[in-house]
Write an enzyme that holds these catalytic residues in place. Sequence first.
Site, PDB file in Angstrom:
ATOM      1  N   ASP A  64       0.924  -1.351   0.017  1.00 14.03           N
ATOM      2  CA  ASP A  64       0.106  -0.094   0.115  1.00 14.03           C
ATOM      3  C   ASP A  64       0.813   1.126   0.118  1.00 14.03           C
ATOM      4  O   ASP A  64       1.731   1.347   0.786  1.00 14.03           O
ATOM      5  CB  ASP A  64      -0.676   0.234   1.371  1.00 14.03           C
ATOM      6  CG  ASP A  64      -1.982   1.006   1.313  1.00 14.03           C
ATOM      7  OD1 ASP A  64      -2.465   1.465   0.293  1.00 14.03           O
ATOM      8  OD2 ASP A  64      -2.404   1.531   2.399  1.00 14.03           O
TER       9      ASP A  64
ATOM     10  N   GLU B 243      -1.013  -1.467  -8.933  1.00 12.90           N
ATOM     11  CA  GLU B 243      -2.008  -0.591  -8.967  1.00 12.90           C
ATOM     12  C   GLU B 243      -1.394   1.012  -9.030  1.00 12.90           C
ATOM     13  O   GLU B 243      -0.341   1.170  -8.112  1.00 12.90           O
ATOM     14  CB  GLU B 243      -2.861  -0.719  -7.474  1.00 12.90           C
ATOM     15  CG  GLU B 243      -3.683   0.664  -7.009  1.00 12.90           C
ATOM     16  CD  GLU B 243      -4.083   0.387  -5.556  1.00 12.90           C
ATOM     17  OE1 GLU B 243      -4.164  -0.889  -5.069  1.00 12.90           O
ATOM     18  OE2 GLU B 243      -4.569   1.247  -4.916  1.00 12.90           O
TER      19      GLU B 243
ATOM     20  N   ASN C 238      -9.928   0.499   0.400  1.00 14.48           N
ATOM     21  CA  ASN C 238      -9.069   0.590   1.378  1.00 14.48           C
ATOM     22  C   ASN C 238      -9.483   0.750   2.654  1.00 14.48           C
ATOM     23  O   ASN C 238     -10.214   1.708   3.004  1.00 14.48           O
ATOM     24  CB  ASN C 238      -7.646   1.482   1.069  1.00 14.48           C
ATOM     25  CG  ASN C 238      -6.988   0.952  -0.215  1.00 14.48           C
ATOM     26  OD1 ASN C 238      -7.447   0.193  -0.905  1.00 14.48           O
ATOM     27  ND2 ASN C 238      -5.690   1.458  -0.435  1.00 14.48           N
TER      28      ASN C 238
HETATM   29 ZN   LIG Z   1      -4.495   5.219   0.375  1.00 14.70          ZN
END
Ligand SMILES: [Zn+2]
Length: 330
Positions: A92, A145, A247
């Site tokens: 992330d 991503e 998320n």
């Molecule tokens: Zn984020």
Amino acid sequence: MPFAGGDSLREAYRKAEKNGFAFMANNIAEPTILLALLKTYADATSDLVVQISPGAAKYMGSGDKRVGLRTLCGIVHELAEAFPINVFINLDHFTHDEMDLIEMVIDERLVSSIMIDASKESFDENVRISRDVVQLASGSGILIEAELGKIKGVEDEIQSDEAFYTDPAEAVEFIRDTGADLLAISIGTQHGVSKGRNIELRTDIAGAIRDRFAEEGMFVPLVLHGSSGLLADQVHDVIRFGIRKLNKDTHYQYGYGRAACRFYLEHQHEILPPAGVEDDVINLFSGSEWSPSKKAFDPRAVGKAVQEGVSRIACALLEQAGSGGQALNG
Ligand SMILES: [Zn+2]
């Protein structure tokens, strides 16, 4: 099941697109929340996406992100074997400053997908950096991503003061130029704690982006960051308009803190000595009749309470996402 890589994750997103559901992408920074997520998702027959931020890697590696990444990924890989669902790891908000770490997780096949965040850069620079990561990952199956548009708020080490909505035409151009697999878009959400009712959510933009990709015959699952404050109705709306990954971090952090707080308030007299008893931690109160209760101070006791608290939240969130009963091997 064995840890699931990018090829299975792509399949999972295709199933989500076809059946109209999404995945909550759940941040972890230590094992307790992970244990709660694994049990909850297995019970619901949902595949599980967990994600690791640079800050989580730093924490778990005692300051060394490389060590932390290997440690956290190792725990996920081992635990995944004990559960009958696919468990995926997403990195992330990694940036071009962390290319060495990105290379490592690709070489060692530690993760299923990677988010490269260059959304603060110009369009061209964002394209260049994102494309570099796509090229690094080529042949590994690991999905990439990227993000276009800016999301307000602070997340980990990335901060933006202003929000900019993603432009649908630019989104198509961006994916063509980068080859990224997933696209994080900006439609008005904020990182951190925000109140859903105060968000001007532009689901029309998500819909327009999804339609543009469909017209071009491209399959690009859309990702929404900063979705912690969204109300259930808003989550349903964004999924209807093509969001396939939401998320989630803040909810579990709060669930953790709340359950731990409740547990320790309830058991404080079994842990802290009463007035008049010498606070002799080093000798474990051997000079006094009073003893603390192991049932209360054993970290596994609060750990269980935390898992129960987090599990309730995870259960409600995966219901919003609609991923229950949809596991690839369900
Ligand atoms: Zn984020």
